[in-house]
Scaffold this active site. Structure first.
Site, PDB file in Angstrom:
ATOM      1  N   ASP A  86       0.876  -1.166   0.000  1.00 31.99           N
ATOM      2  CA  ASP A  86       0.000   0.000   0.000  1.00 31.99           C
ATOM      3  C   ASP A  86       0.916   1.220   0.000  1.00 31.99           C
ATOM      4  OD1 ASP A  86      -2.067  -1.786   0.334  1.00 31.99           O
ATOM      5  OD2 ASP A  86      -2.744  -0.996   2.260  1.00 31.99           O
ATOM      6  N   HIS A 143       4.861  -7.511  -0.375  1.00 31.90           N
ATOM      7  CA  HIS A 143       4.460  -8.748  -1.026  1.00 31.90           C
ATOM      8  C   HIS A 143       5.085  -8.853  -2.414  1.00 31.90           C
ATOM      9  CE1 HIS A 143       1.175  -9.787   1.905  1.00 31.90           C
ATOM     10  NE2 HIS A 143       1.416  -8.518   2.215  1.00 31.90           N
ATOM     11  N   SER A 246       8.365   3.502   4.646  1.00 37.04           N
ATOM     12  CA  SER A 246       9.569   3.736   3.855  1.00 37.04           C
ATOM     13  C   SER A 246       9.218   3.713   2.379  1.00 37.04           C
ATOM     14  CB  SER A 246      10.652   2.708   4.176  1.00 37.04           C
ATOM     15  OG  SER A 246      11.886   3.129   3.641  1.00 37.04           O
TER      16      SER A 246
END
Length: 283
Positions: A86, A143, A246
Site C-alpha cells: 500500500d 508482497h 519507507s
C-alpha cells in the site's frame, strides 16, 4: 528561512542513532499505550486489521500489522504485475542510460542503487521502474509483485535520510545512499525483477521472509549472496516488512511492460492492485 534551514538540517541529524533509539522505544511494552492515539492520528481503518488493537503488545508490533485475509485481492494473470505494498507512486518511468528519476531535475544511478556490478546492472538498462512511498499510516508488509524464483539478495548499508518529499527534493542520490535490501526475482515471462526495499529515518530494520538477511543482522557491511535453493514465491506472497514506513522500488528488466490505467505519479496504490502488464514474453 524555514525552507533554507530544513534541507541543511537533514544532513546534520544523527539519523542512524535516532532510528535505533526510536526502534527501542517503539518495541517497549509501554509503547502500546500510544497505539490508540497513533490510529486516530493517521486515521487507520481498524476494520481491516488482522486482530483487535488491544492485542498488540507494542507500537512496533502494530506498525508491522497484518491485514485480514481477503481485504487485498491479488490481480490474476502471469503477465500481470501487482503493487507489492500500500503506498503512493513517487516516480515511475523508463531506465535511460542506467539512471532512474528521483524527483524533477534529480536522477540517480541504477548500479549504485542495486549495489551490483555494472555488467549485472546492465540487464535492466532500457527496462522500467516504479517507486512507491509508504507513509506512517500505510500497511507495512511487502508482497511479491510477480511470481518467480528468489535468486539473490544484496544488503547495502547506508544513511537513513527521510524518504518523504523533503528528503527526495533535497538529498542527492537519496535512494542510492540510504540503507537498502534488494531481492532479485527471476520470472518466466518478464526476465528479472529487482525489489528494492529502502530504509529511512526511524525505520529500525527491514525484515525478509526467506532468510535472516535483514538490516539488523547484516548492519555495517555490504552483503550479496545467492538465496539458498532459489525458492519460488507466488504473486502476492509475503516477502518481508518494514518496521515503519519507507519506500519500495521495483526495477524491471523487461521493456515490454505497459503501465495500467490510472497508475501515475501521485496516485495511491493498494497491495495486489494491477500496476502493469507485459505485452510479450522476454526472449
Amino acid at each position: 528561512m524555514r525552507k533554507k534551514l530544513l534541507p541543511g538540517l537533514i544532513h546534520r541529524l544523527p539519523q542512524n542513532a535516532m532510528s535505533r533509539t526510536m526502534g527501542k522505544i517503539t518495541a517497549s511494552r509501554f509503547s502500546r499505550l500510544a497505539i490508540r492515539r497513533y490510529v486516530r492520528l493517521y486515521n487507520i481503518d481498524e476494520s481491516i486489521v488482522e486482530k483487535p488493537i488491544k492485542e498488540y503488545r507494542s507500537l512496533k508490533e502494530f506498525f508491522c500489522r497484518r491485514l485480514k485475509p481477503g481485504v487485498r485481492p491479488i490481480a490474476p494473470g502471469e503477465d500481470v504485475v501487482v503493487s507489492p505494498v500500500d503506498g503512493t507512486v513517487s516516480q515511475m518511468g523508463d531506465i535511460r542510460q542506467g539512471t532512474l528519476i528521483q524527483a524533477k531535475g534529480k536522477q540517480y544511478n541504477l548500479c549504485e542503487l542495486l549495489g551490483d556490478t555494472p555488467e549485472a546492472a546492465q540487464r535492466f538498462y532500457g527496462g522500467k521502474f516504479i517507486t512507491i512511498y509508504l507513509s506512517p499510516r500505510d500497511y507495512h508488509r511487502i508482497h511479491m509483485p510477480v511470481s518467480g524464483r528468489l535468486v539473490k539478495y544484496s544488503y547495502l548499508p547506508g544513511r537513513l535520510y527521510p524518504v518523504n518529499k523533503l528528503g527526495i527534493e533535497n538529498v542527492e542520490n537519496l535512494f542510492a545512499r540510504n540503507e537498502r535490501l534488494v531481492t532479485f526475482v527471476e520470472t518466466e515471462n518478464m526476465g528479472c525483477v529487482a525489489v528494492v526495499k529502502v530504509g529511512a529515518l526511524f525505520v529500525g530494520s527491514v525484515k525478509v521472509a526467506y532468510n535472516t538477511a535483514t538490516t539488523n543482522v547484516k548492519r555495517g557491511r555490504h552483503a550479496s549472496e545467492p538465496i539458498a535453493e532459489s525458492p519460488r514465491y507466488g504473486k502476492g506472497d509475503e516477502l518481508g516488512w518494514f518496521e515503519f514506513g519507507s519506500t519500495v522500488i521495483l526495477v524491471f528488466e523487461s521493456d515490454q511492460l505497459e503501465w495500467a490505467e490510472g497508475v501515475e505519479v501521485g496516485k495511491t496504490l493498494l497491495m495486489g492492485q494491477m500496476i502493469a502488464k507485459v505485452q510479450k514474453e522476454m526472449p
